[in-house]
Design an enzyme around this catalytic site. Structure first.
Site, PDB file in Angstrom:
ATOM      1  NE  ARG A 176      -4.235  -1.233  10.241  1.00 51.18           N
ATOM      2  CZ  ARG A 176      -3.120  -0.726   9.699  1.00 51.18           C
ATOM      3  NH1 ARG A 176      -3.108   0.473   9.200  1.00 51.18           N
ATOM      4  NH2 ARG A 176      -2.026  -1.442   9.647  1.00 51.18           N
ATOM      5  NE  ARG A 203       6.485  -0.442  10.231  1.00 46.91           N
ATOM      6  CZ  ARG A 203       5.285  -0.477   9.657  1.00 46.91           C
ATOM      7  NH1 ARG A 203       5.128   0.044   8.445  1.00 46.91           N
ATOM      8  NH2 ARG A 203       4.270  -1.016  10.265  1.00 46.91           N
ATOM      9  CE  LYS A 242      -2.097  -0.982   3.917  1.00 45.51           C
ATOM     10  NZ  LYS A 242      -1.493  -2.247   4.361  1.00 45.51           N
ATOM     11  NE  ARG A 287       2.199  -4.604  11.288  1.00 49.26           N
ATOM     12  CZ  ARG A 287       3.314  -4.450  10.577  1.00 49.26           C
ATOM     13  NH1 ARG A 287       4.443  -5.031  10.958  1.00 49.26           N
ATOM     14  NH2 ARG A 287       3.302  -3.705   9.507  1.00 49.26           N
ATOM     15  NE  ARG A 325       7.849  -3.406   6.071  1.00 49.67           N
ATOM     16  CZ  ARG A 325       6.561  -3.121   5.921  1.00 49.67           C
ATOM     17  NH1 ARG A 325       6.032  -3.074   4.707  1.00 49.67           N
ATOM     18  NH2 ARG A 325       5.802  -2.876   6.949  1.00 49.67           N
TER      19      ARG A 325
HETATM   20  P1  AMP Z   1       0.989   0.442   9.208  1.00 49.52           P
HETATM   21  O1  AMP Z   1       2.183   1.302   8.991  1.00 49.52           O
HETATM   22  O2  AMP Z   1      -0.211   0.882   8.414  1.00 49.52           O
HETATM   23  O3  AMP Z   1       1.283  -1.033   9.060  1.00 49.52           O
HETATM   24  O4  AMP Z   1       0.559   0.652  10.736  1.00 49.52           O
HETATM   25  C1  AMP Z   1       1.437   0.316  11.794  1.00 49.52           C
HETATM   26  C2  AMP Z   1       0.663   0.183  13.099  1.00 49.52           C
HETATM   27  O5  AMP Z   1       0.033   1.442  13.408  1.00 49.52           O
HETATM   28  C3  AMP Z   1      -0.486  -0.811  13.065  1.00 49.52           C
HETATM   29  O6  AMP Z   1      -0.060  -2.155  13.320  1.00 49.52           O
HETATM   30  C4  AMP Z   1      -1.379  -0.273  14.184  1.00 49.52           C
HETATM   31  O7  AMP Z   1      -0.848  -0.572  15.457  1.00 49.52           O
HETATM   32  C5  AMP Z   1      -1.242   1.237  13.976  1.00 49.52           C
HETATM   33  N1  AMP Z   1      -2.252   1.759  13.019  1.00 49.52           N
HETATM   34  C6  AMP Z   1      -2.025   2.335  11.811  1.00 49.52           C
HETATM   35  N2  AMP Z   1      -3.165   2.701  11.216  1.00 49.52           N
HETATM   36  C7  AMP Z   1      -4.158   2.339  12.072  1.00 49.52           C
HETATM   37  C8  AMP Z   1      -5.575   2.416  12.019  1.00 49.52           C
HETATM   38  N3  AMP Z   1      -6.219   2.946  10.954  1.00 49.52           N
HETATM   39  N4  AMP Z   1      -6.283   1.943  13.081  1.00 49.52           N
HETATM   40  C9  AMP Z   1      -5.666   1.416  14.159  1.00 49.52           C
HETATM   41  N5  AMP Z   1      -4.331   1.293  14.265  1.00 49.52           N
HETATM   42  C10 AMP Z   1      -3.573   1.740  13.237  1.00 49.52           C
END
Ligand code: AMP
Length: 223
Positions: free
Chosen positions: A88, A161, A13, A172, A127
């Site tokens: 989400r 990360r 994404k 996740r 990554r």
């Molecule tokens: P991402 O970079 O999108 O994989 O997000 C990393 C982490 O941020 C996720 O595993 C969640 O802990 C938190 N996070 C990001 N976006 C959301 C969202 N829309 N709702 C809830 N938690 C989020």
């Protein structure tokens, strides 16, 4: 045009959103990036989110919807937005409808990147990025041309990360299956969902997304 990119962690994404920013001047709103920035800056939101993110669980709906509303307030209505990693949950999808309509915006597309979860674990756990310019690398697929030196900016500092380890990645993905995938029918009922093979190479995924966005422009009724 406002679009949602949906897919489990590591589906690409962020990469595809960056391409759309470069090619179409859209703005990427990634709740993950915004939360990581808040954690780094030690803001009250960051302090609340840190442990939840490290465990691979979801941050509260109120926090992320608040962040999205504030980010949209900084943009003019004619700037196209890519929602990356938001919504989400069903509650976030509902909030997004309210947030958009309060700002005179409409949702045009939801693009789901379909992927094979086992392959994703390798994609994600390998990554890393340049700590200075953010260029992305991978242990198996894309190492720097000269070991330890960023191809783009020459920095020797790299970072990973903290939530990109296998255990957290599996959590996740489970969160995606349990809470995020079930929101697709909301958008399917509106006829705005398209699916793209997220396991194809990056250029193919980009062109599939481009043709979805361009077709809809051609199909739009002429004034
Ligand atoms: P991402 O970079 O999108 O994989 O997000 C990393 C982490 O941020 C996720 O595993 C969640 O802990 C938190 N996070 C990001 N976006 C959301 C969202 N829309 N709702 C809830 N938690 C989020």
């Amino acid at each position: 045009m406002n679009i949602i990119l949906l897919g489990p962690p590591g589906a690409g994404k962020g990469t595809q959103a960056t391409q759309l920013v470069d090619s179409r001047g859209m703005v990427q709103l990634s709740t993950g990036d915004m939360l990581r920035a808040a954690v780094k800056a030690g803001t009250p939101t960051g302090l609340k989110a840190k442990a939840v993110m490290e465990a691979g669980q979801l941050v509260s709906d109120d926090i992320v919807s608040g962040i999205i509303g504030e980010a949209l307030d900084d943009l003019s209505t004619d700037t196209g937005v890519i929602f990356d990693g938001y919504p989400r949950t069903a509650a976030q999808a509902e909030s997004l409808d309210e947030i958009l309509s309060a700002r005179g915006r409409t949702l045009h597309h939801v693009i789901e990147l379909e992927v094979n979860e086992d392959a994703l674990v390798e994609r994600i756990t390998g990554r890393f990025t340049c700590a200075s310019c953010g260029e992305g690398y991978h242990d198996s697929f894309k190492l720097p041309k000269v070991a330890g030196i960023c191809d783009r900016c020459g920095s020797t500092e790299f970072k990973r990360r903290p939530d990109d380890n296998e255990e957290t990645v599996r959590t996740r993905m489970a969160e995606y299956r349990a809470k995020t995938a079930p929101i697709l029918p909301i958008y399917e009922a509106r006829g705005i969902v398209s699916r793209v093979d997220g396991m194809a190479d990056m250029a193919h995924v980009s062109s599939a997304i481009a043709s979805i966005l361009d077709t809809s422009i051609l199909d739009r009724p002429q004034a």
